[in-house]
Design a protein around this motif. Sequence first.
Motif, PDB file in Angstrom:
ATOM      1  N   THR A  34       0.834  -1.208   0.000  1.00  0.00           N
ATOM      2  CA  THR A  34       0.000   0.000   0.000  1.00  0.00           C
ATOM      3  C   THR A  34       0.868   1.258   0.000  1.00  0.00           C
ATOM      4  O   THR A  34       1.985   1.269   0.521  1.00  0.00           O
ATOM      5  N   ILE A  35       0.286   2.307  -0.556  1.00  0.00           N
ATOM      6  CA  ILE A  35       0.991   3.589  -0.647  1.00  0.00           C
ATOM      7  C   ILE A  35       1.349   4.117   0.746  1.00  0.00           C
ATOM      8  O   ILE A  35       2.365   4.773   0.934  1.00  0.00           O
ATOM      9  N   PHE A  36       0.500   3.789   1.749  1.00  0.00           N
ATOM     10  CA  PHE A  36       0.753   4.310   3.104  1.00  0.00           C
ATOM     11  C   PHE A  36       2.034   3.698   3.675  1.00  0.00           C
ATOM     12  O   PHE A  36       2.868   4.384   4.262  1.00  0.00           O
ATOM     13  N   THR A  37       2.169   2.389   3.488  1.00  0.00           N
ATOM     14  CA  THR A  37       3.371   1.707   3.970  1.00  0.00           C
ATOM     15  C   THR A  37       4.577   2.189   3.173  1.00  0.00           C
ATOM     16  O   THR A  37       5.629   2.505   3.742  1.00  0.00           O
ATOM     17  N   THR A  38       4.423   2.252   1.852  1.00  0.00           N
ATOM     18  CA  THR A  38       5.532   2.653   0.990  1.00  0.00           C
ATOM     19  C   THR A  38       6.063   4.028   1.412  1.00  0.00           C
ATOM     20  O   THR A  38       7.267   4.214   1.592  1.00  0.00           O
ATOM     21  N   MET A  39       5.171   4.979   1.592  1.00  0.00           N
ATOM     22  CA  MET A  39       5.619   6.349   1.889  1.00  0.00           C
ATOM     23  C   MET A  39       6.161   6.466   3.309  1.00  0.00           C
ATOM     24  O   MET A  39       7.131   7.189   3.544  1.00  0.00           O
ATOM     25  N   SER A  40       5.553   5.756   4.265  1.00  0.00           N
ATOM     26  CA  SER A  40       6.060   5.838   5.640  1.00  0.00           C
ATOM     27  C   SER A  40       7.456   5.202   5.743  1.00  0.00           C
ATOM     28  O   SER A  40       8.312   5.715   6.455  1.00  0.00           O
ATOM     29  N   VAL A  41       7.664   4.105   5.028  1.00  0.00           N
ATOM     30  CA  VAL A  41       8.984   3.465   5.045  1.00  0.00           C
ATOM     31  C   VAL A  41      10.020   4.416   4.424  1.00  0.00           C
ATOM     32  O   VAL A  41      11.115   4.622   4.958  1.00  0.00           O
ATOM     33  N   LEU A  42       9.636   5.034   3.308  1.00  0.00           N
ATOM     34  CA  LEU A  42      10.545   5.970   2.635  1.00  0.00           C
ATOM     35  C   LEU A  42      10.862   7.164   3.546  1.00  0.00           C
ATOM     36  O   LEU A  42      12.007   7.610   3.643  1.00  0.00           O
ATOM     37  N   ALA A  43       9.836   7.661   4.226  1.00  0.00           N
ATOM     38  CA  ALA A  43      10.038   8.798   5.142  1.00  0.00           C
ATOM     39  C   ALA A  43      11.012   8.410   6.249  1.00  0.00           C
ATOM     40  O   ALA A  43      11.936   9.164   6.593  1.00  0.00           O
ATOM     41  N   GLU A  44      10.826   7.239   6.773  1.00  0.00           N
ATOM     42  CA  GLU A  44      11.713   6.728   7.845  1.00  0.00           C
ATOM     43  C   GLU A  44      13.149   6.619   7.334  1.00  0.00           C
ATOM     44  O   GLU A  44      14.083   7.104   7.966  1.00  0.00           O
ATOM     45  N   GLU A  45      13.296   6.007   6.156  1.00  0.00           N
ATOM     46  CA  GLU A  45      14.646   5.811   5.580  1.00  0.00           C
ATOM     47  C   GLU A  45      15.375   7.137   5.392  1.00  0.00           C
ATOM     48  O   GLU A  45      16.591   7.213   5.533  1.00  0.00           O
ATOM     49  N   HIS A  46      14.626   8.177   5.017  1.00  0.00           N
ATOM     50  CA  HIS A  46      15.262   9.450   4.682  1.00  0.00           C
ATOM     51  C   HIS A  46      15.109  10.493   5.783  1.00  0.00           C
ATOM     52  O   HIS A  46      15.444  11.658   5.572  1.00  0.00           O
ATOM     53  N   GLY A  47      14.607  10.067   6.921  1.00  0.00           N
ATOM     54  CA  GLY A  47      14.445  10.991   8.049  1.00  0.00           C
ATOM     55  C   GLY A  47      13.535  12.165   7.694  1.00  0.00           C
ATOM     56  O   GLY A  47      13.717  13.279   8.191  1.00  0.00           O
ATOM     57  N   ALA A  48      12.550  11.919   6.838  1.00  0.00           N
ATOM     58  CA  ALA A  48      11.663  13.013   6.402  1.00  0.00           C
ATOM     59  C   ALA A  48      10.539  13.247   7.415  1.00  0.00           C
ATOM     60  O   ALA A  48      10.170  12.343   8.167  1.00  0.00           O
ATOM     61  N   ILE A  49      10.004  14.467   7.419  1.00  0.00           N
ATOM     62  CA  ILE A  49       8.811  14.758   8.222  1.00  0.00           C
ATOM     63  C   ILE A  49       7.671  13.994   7.556  1.00  0.00           C
ATOM     64  O   ILE A  49       7.415  14.178   6.359  1.00  0.00           O
ATOM     65  N   ASN A  50       7.011  13.150   8.340  1.00  0.00           N
ATOM     66  CA  ASN A  50       6.054  12.247   7.703  1.00  0.00           C
ATOM     67  C   ASN A  50       4.624  12.786   7.764  1.00  0.00           C
ATOM     68  O   ASN A  50       3.907  12.575   8.727  1.00  0.00           O
ATOM     69  N   LEU A  51       4.234  13.470   6.688  1.00  0.00           N
ATOM     70  CA  LEU A  51       2.836  13.920   6.581  1.00  0.00           C
ATOM     71  C   LEU A  51       2.096  13.025   5.571  1.00  0.00           C
ATOM     72  O   LEU A  51       1.120  13.432   4.955  1.00  0.00           O
ATOM     73  N   SER A  52       2.606  11.803   5.388  1.00  0.00           N
ATOM     74  CA  SER A  52       1.989  10.907   4.400  1.00  0.00           C
ATOM     75  C   SER A  52       0.900  10.063   5.059  1.00  0.00           C
ATOM     76  O   SER A  52      -0.266  10.477   5.079  1.00  0.00           O
ATOM     77  N   GLN A  53       1.268   8.910   5.608  1.00  0.00           N
ATOM     78  CA  GLN A  53       0.262   8.025   6.211  1.00  0.00           C
ATOM     79  C   GLN A  53      -0.505   8.780   7.305  1.00  0.00           C
ATOM     80  O   GLN A  53       0.092   9.526   8.084  1.00  0.00           O
ATOM     81  N   GLY A  54      -1.812   8.556   7.359  1.00  0.00           N
ATOM     82  CA  GLY A  54      -2.630   9.326   8.297  1.00  0.00           C
ATOM     83  C   GLY A  54      -2.579   8.795   9.716  1.00  0.00           C
ATOM     84  O   GLY A  54      -3.293   7.856  10.056  1.00  0.00           O
TER      85      GLY A  54
END
Length: 404
Positions: A34-54
């Motif tokens: 799912t896009i939610f998992t994909t984006m949260s994993v990517l955010a974690e990997e890159h230390g990004a502020i995670n405004l993706s998964q709700g």
Amino acid sequence: MSSPPVDVTTAFNSVGTPLKGPVPVSKLPNVGTTIFTTMSVLAEEHGAINLSQGFPDFDGPPELLAQVNYYLTNGFNQYPPMMGVAPLRQAIAQKVDHLYGLKCDPDKEITVTAGATEGLFCAIASVVHSGDEVIIFDPAYDSYDPVIRLQGGVPVHIPLTGSSFSVDWQCVREAITERTRLIIINTPHNPTGSVWEEDDIQQLRELVSDTNIYLIGDEVYEHMVFDQRVHRSLCRYEDLYTRSFVISSFGKTYHVTGWKVGYCVAPEQLTLEFRRIHQYVTFTVNTPVQYGLADFLQAQPEHHLQLPDFYEAKRDLFCSLLASSKFKIKPSSGTYFQLLDYSEVTDELDHVLAERWTKELGVASIPISVFYQDPENCKHKALRFCFAKDDTTLRQAAEILCKL
Ligand code: PMP
Ligand code: GLN
């Protein structure tokens, strides 16, 4: 016993190594992670502020956490009843009566589920048979289409129209056939933040009144409606309720998405079928959280009344911080999501952009085209940002976005 169909080709893992053993013929061959998992994993990997998964980056009410902790440490750790513990079902019945004027029997019409996700699965499985058509509105929450397909059903995707993402009722009328079994409604709507008006309800009433069409109301954001709007639950309308499964989630309401506890309210004849399936999907939902929620609902039945103002203030803060940016702010009337139109920043595809900005800018969001049957039908250049975050997090993200 005959063995299941086995694919003749060899499967490979994500790094290209052939996998040993028989390969099942997938029922969902076109579905990835799912896009939610994909984006949260990517955010974690890159230390990004995670405004993706709700999900909120703050905790649930301390009194609720304390109650759950009490039950966890005082021996409430064995199977609860299959339909959910009685005090929680009673508290839910009081809530739907108080909020929506629905008098329902907690023993016959309320089932506690493992999040709204399980509720949606069981509701769809309760009514959809092979070849049945199910109307869903694009952009559609990601679980509907695959679950319909798993039942052998046929999802009929109807795009929401205009910048306010409203239902084109003429289009719905034209899509109805003798195979239409179910319409799935999601208001307040993820990912767009649109909210149904009274006219939508009237149109729906006229459309289904002489039919055997069932309804699912995915109402997980029922307490997040802004600007004095009203949430039009299917529980409010007797004629609609008799054919409806109304699904909600404590994860959203009490900032505890990881607990995965929700519920389904449905008339007796639908609940009977729902429970036939629920008892073999999860059987039931963990005991201490159910008792903790029951106590909390009893002690603070009006807690949810804070939510519209709480989230409206977050929406307004986030939007005001972005006022000087190049983004066009789409209206968000409910949920905790804000769509930002990025067409004046770049003409990249939204999924490419969401990935690039997570890596390069350090802000993760969700592309909305993935919620369309055919992403090319998404005419909006927009990304979804979750504003269920501390104000500091929102300020940090907005500062980065304003530099674009
Ligand atoms: N429906 C919608 C529209 C959602 O946004 C979500 C999750 N955020 C769900 C269902 C699933 O809720 P839960 O986490 O309780 O399973
Ligand atoms: N519903 C949440 C969202 O829209 C995510 C739920 C999930 O990760 N399955 O972001």
